[in-house]
Design a protein around this motif. Structure first.
Motif, PDB file in Angstrom:
ATOM      1  N   MET A  22       0.830  -1.193   0.000  1.00 29.85           N
ATOM      2  CA  MET A  22       0.000   0.000   0.000  1.00 29.85           C
ATOM      3  C   MET A  22       0.873   1.254   0.000  1.00 29.85           C
ATOM      4  O   MET A  22       0.652   2.189  -0.784  1.00 29.85           O
ATOM      5  N   ILE A  26       1.332   4.022  -3.093  1.00 33.73           N
ATOM      6  CA  ILE A  26       1.140   5.459  -2.891  1.00 33.73           C
ATOM      7  C   ILE A  26       2.377   6.216  -3.363  1.00 33.73           C
ATOM      8  O   ILE A  26       2.280   7.256  -4.022  1.00 33.73           O
ATOM      9  N   SER A 148      -4.908   1.450  -1.199  1.00 32.89           N
ATOM     10  CA  SER A 148      -3.962   2.575  -1.210  1.00 32.89           C
ATOM     11  C   SER A 148      -4.575   3.797  -1.867  1.00 32.89           C
ATOM     12  O   SER A 148      -4.295   4.933  -1.466  1.00 32.89           O
ATOM     13  N   GLY A 152      -5.381   6.587   0.359  1.00 31.90           N
ATOM     14  CA  GLY A 152      -4.318   7.514   0.021  1.00 31.90           C
ATOM     15  C   GLY A 152      -4.778   8.733  -0.751  1.00 31.90           C
ATOM     16  O   GLY A 152      -4.240   9.833  -0.559  1.00 31.90           O
ATOM     17  N   THR A 178       4.682  11.159   2.239  1.00 35.56           N
ATOM     18  CA  THR A 178       4.476   9.780   1.801  1.00 35.56           C
ATOM     19  C   THR A 178       5.770   8.962   1.776  1.00 35.56           C
ATOM     20  O   THR A 178       5.722   7.727   1.709  1.00 35.56           O
TER      21      THR A 178
END
Length: 431
Positions: A22, A26, A148, A152, A178
């Protein structure tokens, strides 16, 4: 015994590997949201931006097979930790991008750093799960992909809205925030992840013996001294490469362009984040249902082909409607049809070869196929630059999904031609 063992392994491995994936996804796709402010700050054209974004995939293709071969030698624990720490640091450094050339270089370095993670996990899981469990298990792992986006994208939309805070642009906030979790998870990997079932302290001796015996019965000895690159001469491998290429063109074309499409609805950055998460909630549902249906019915080919064909039609239809609500709904159907069949694809392709040749095969399919993550968005960007209309470039996504669905016919014929040639051992190697 069998079901309990598989549940224990699933609980121990899949949540952690899914969390890593994940964060990885991102970090590779955050550039789609960074585009909203980075492109204007650096003065990049659409084609130039997607050339830079695609440098990730060029490096990925170059380094992925070597990465998987190194993984086989040094073990998943150390290699996955190295991958996560390096890609996290490079993501943070991308916040220092100052011109077109630096953008290209940092995206290339990110691809080189992350190369081997996804196919490495697919290969790693084949050392733990027998064939009958793999579609479902790969589905649970790939489930992190739409999650994600669902989690995200709102975060990325919010980070983009911080444009100007503390003197940083929105895209700089995106890369800094991130990148840090990947570094922390890389350190955690060294402490948590076992290389093989034999090294898992949370498995009993009987459970370890059952896993090893079952895999040996299915695949034969998993340690050989054959040329690890020999599968790359097989037409079967390159057919799967071509099939996966279509999947990736469609998937990355959608992920990179979705924020731009939704921004055309006339909403703000935070709203863009939430709206772009909707297609991936639908994709998550497909990833949960399709692999289970395929395993339960013992039929995998049409579980790939039909959803991909439906995705192509839905994407094409979304380009012909004016309503933002209807367009987003059709793109949600497309996202489900593109992502849902992917674990089934990997369950089938992982049966082609075993041992270290499987590591090279899985990496080759993923590395060359992932060039679609560069070719698709780049082609779309060039078409948008020349026509001035985003919708004109998105026909590529529709066409790739339809071609991927049609390719199932060839997959059905080739997948049963499983490698049965005895490995060629080096001179003097004990057999």
């Amino acid at each position: 015994m069998e079901l309990h063992t598989m549940r224990v392994v699933t609980r121990r491995l899949i949540p952690f590997l899914g969390l890593l994936y994940m964060v990885a996804y991102i970090d590779r796709s955050n550039v789609g949201f960074a585009k909203l402010t980075l492109q204007s700050d650096l003065g990049l054209s659409e084609a130039a931006f997607f050339m830079g974004a695609g440098m990730f995939f060029i490096a990925y293709a170059i380094f992925e097979v070597p990465s998987n071969l190194i993984l086989e030698r040094v073990g998943a624990r150390r290699w996955f930790a190295r991958i996560a720490i390096s890609w996290g640091l490079i993501t943070v450094l991308t916040s220092l991008t100052w011109n077109e050339s630096s953008f290209y270089v940092l995206r290339f370095l990110l691809g080189a750093a992350e190369a081997g993670f996804y196919p490495g996990v697919i290969y790693y899981l084949t050392k733990w799960f027998p064939g009958q469990y793999r579609a479902r298990i790969f589905g649970l792992f790939i489930f992190a992909n739409p999650v994600s986006f669902a989690l995200g994208n709102p975060l990325l939309g919010w980070l983009s809205s911080l444009h100007g805070n503390l003197g940083l642009s929105g895209w700089q906030w995106i890369f800094i925030v991130t990148g840090v979790p990947a570094v922390l998870l890389g350190i955690a990997t060294l402490l948590y992840l076992p290389d093989t079932p034999d090294k898992a302290k949370w498995l009993t001796a009987e459970q370890k013996q059952w896993i090893n015996k079952r895999l040996d019965e299915e695949e034969g000895p998993r340690h050989d001294h054959s040329n690890p690159l020999s599968p790359l001469k097989s037409p079967r491998v390159w057919f799967f490469v071509a099939h996966f290429l279509m999947l990736v063109v469609a998937a990355y074309g959608l992920s990179f362009w979705l924020p731009t499409i939704v921004s055309g609805f006339g909403v703000g950055d935070v709203a863009i984040g939430f709206l772009t998460s909707i297609p991936y909630v639908c994709a998550a549902l497909a990833l949960w249902l399709l692999p289970r249906s395929a395993d339960r019915r013992g039929e995998h080919f049409w579980h790939m082909g039909i959803p991909l064909a439906v995705a192509g039609v839905a994407m094409a239809a979304s380009l012909l409607v004016e309503s933002p609500v209807l367009r987003l709904a059709l793109m949600s159907v497309a996202a489900a049809g593109i992502l849902g069949p992917q674990p089934i694809f990997w369950a089938l392709s992982s049966t082609l070869f075993t041992g270290i040749r499987a590591a090279a095969t899985i990496a080759a399919i993923n590395s060359v196929g992932n060039l679609g993550g560069w070719l698709g968005p780049l082609a779309i960007g060039a078409i948008v630059d020349s026509t001035g209309r985003v919708s004109s470039g998105l026909w590529i996504i529709a066409g790739a999904a339809l071609l991927g669905g049609v390719a199932v016919v060839g997959t059905r014929r080739l997948v049963h031609q499983r490698d049965t040639t005895p490995p060629v051992t080096a001179p003097g190697t004990p057999t």
